[in-house]
Motif scaffolding. Structure first.
Motif, PDB file in Angstrom:
ATOM      1  N   MET A   1       5.804  48.893   7.976  1.00 16.00           N
ATOM      2  CA  MET A   1       4.976  49.864   8.682  1.00 16.00           C
ATOM      3  C   MET A   1       3.638  49.213   9.043  1.00 16.00           C
ATOM      4  O   MET A   1       2.799  48.573   8.341  1.00 16.00           O
ATOM      5  N   LEU A   3      -0.450  49.500   9.304  1.00 14.62           N
ATOM      6  CA  LEU A   3      -1.424  50.249   8.715  1.00 14.62           C
ATOM      7  C   LEU A   3      -2.775  50.704   9.750  1.00 14.62           C
ATOM      8  O   LEU A   3      -3.802  50.187   9.950  1.00 14.62           O
ATOM      9  N   HIS A  15      -6.323  45.376  10.351  1.00 19.89           N
ATOM     10  CA  HIS A  15      -6.124  45.711   8.989  1.00 19.89           C
ATOM     11  C   HIS A  15      -7.534  46.517   8.496  1.00 19.89           C
ATOM     12  O   HIS A  15      -8.567  46.302   9.024  1.00 19.89           O
ATOM     13  N   GLU A 311       1.084  47.736   2.291  1.00 19.70           N
ATOM     14  CA  GLU A 311       2.145  48.388   3.290  1.00 19.70           C
ATOM     15  C   GLU A 311       3.292  48.447   2.180  1.00 19.70           C
ATOM     16  O   GLU A 311       4.001  49.379   2.108  1.00 19.70           O
ATOM     17  N   THR A 315       5.620  51.845   1.018  1.00 17.57           N
ATOM     18  CA  THR A 315       6.866  52.102   1.173  1.00 17.57           C
ATOM     19  C   THR A 315       7.637  52.374   0.060  1.00 17.57           C
ATOM     20  O   THR A 315       8.385  53.279  -0.076  1.00 17.57           O
TER      21      THR A 315
END
Length: 320
Positions: A1, A3, A15, A311, A315
């Motif tokens: 995914m 960010l 980021h 990430e 998750t």
């Protein structure tokens, strides 16, 4: 995914990770490395010393074409220093500790983003009223200076997020790995402003003795106090204390703050120990996440590592 947040989209960075503009640490090399890693590097310009700015801006502009910015201590800087800094064309100016009202319009007229750090709800409301482009909500876990009567990051950030509405909020205080970045995002923040972790980056200007202390530090050894400002003759306003690692002059004067403020021996003893190398050149500003810092990677690598860890943490939280 990926960010992607309101903050990353605003600045065009990969980021949601920002270098805290730490005086004495966040120079051009460190800011450039953070920006090259996909975050936003902020120079720690403090009171806006022109010689320091000339030198460190030359470094950051030579080492990166990515967005970068400059941070000031609002109580220590003056308008001319802010205007001088704007000539360098940073993407953002961050103002911390004090009323930024004198400078916000100066920065905004230059077409530069305004980042305002807040340590309590009164400051947060002021930042919203001033039209901050980004608000940094700093909790008391943070290393270095913060509000004498502040709140911890976990409850403070979501309150500021709710107050800020559509304005991106960065969480600060006690964040030193990707799990902390992930937690900030879950709280509603659009990213994290990180200080202590980057003091131990390869490009940091921090004295080697200070870096060694951070890498070997423990959270239970940190303490919030104004004593080290008193005994070293610092002009920091009384509204702000500082979190540092253990220090012999804290032990010497703890519980006798009023006496230290009026006893000339306090400053003389501090200066003598400094001259003899008994104590480091600066107090070791360190936050409560110092336990998580055990290596000295390049800042660019650190940014990508933090993002990957965040990430992965998100998750795991979703997948159970």
């Amino acid at each position: 995914m990926a960010l992607s947040t309101g903050f990353t989209r605003m600045f065009g960075v990969r980021h949601p990770i920002v270098l805290a503009p730490m005086g004495g640490t966040a120079g051009g090399a460190l800011a450039a490395a953070v920006s090259n890693g996909g975050g936003l590097g902020l120079l720690g310009a403090g009171d806006g010393d022109p010689g320091w700015l000339d030198r460190e801006v030359a470094v950051v502009t030579a080492r990166t074409d990515e967005p970068w910015g400059i941070g000031f201590l609002t109580w220590a800087v003056d308008r001319s220093a802010v205007e001088r800094a704007l000539d360098y064309r940073p993407r953002a100016v961050m103002l911390s500790f004090g009323d930024p009202g004198l400078y916000v319009e100066v920065v905004r007229r230059a077409g530069v983003a305004v980042i305002l750090q807040v340590t309590n709800l009164e400051e947060a409301r002021r930042a919203v009223d001033l039209g901050a482009d980004v608000i940094v909500a700093q909790g008391t876990e943070a290393g270095g200076h913060g509000a004498r009567r502040g709140r911890s990051t976990l409850p403070f950030v979501p309150v500021v997020v709710d107050l800020a509405g559509s304005v991106p909020v960065l969480a600060a205080g006690g964040i030193a790995d990707g799990r902390g970045v992930a937690a900030a995002l879950v709280l509603g923040a659009a990213g994290a402003l990180i200080g202590t972790r980057f003091q131990a980056a390869a490009e940091s200007l921090a004295d080697p003795a200070i870096v060694d202390a951070i890498v070997g530090g423990q959270a239970e050894d940190t303490e919030r106090s104004s004593l080290l400002d008193v005994v070293r003759g610092s002009r920091w306003p009384a509204a702000y204390t500082a979190r540092t690692l253990a220090h012999p002059h804290l032990d010497r004067w703890r519980g006798r703050e009023s006496e230290a403020a009026t006893d000339p021996r306090a400053r003389a003893d501090y200066d003598d120990d400094l001259a003899r190398g008994v104590i480091p050149p600066q107090p070791v500003w360190a936050g409560e996440a110092v336990d998580l810092i055990r290596d000295r990677p390049s800042a660019a690598t650190l940014v990508t590592t933090l993002a990957a860890e965040a990430e992965a943490a998100l998750t795991r939280a979703v997948s159970g």
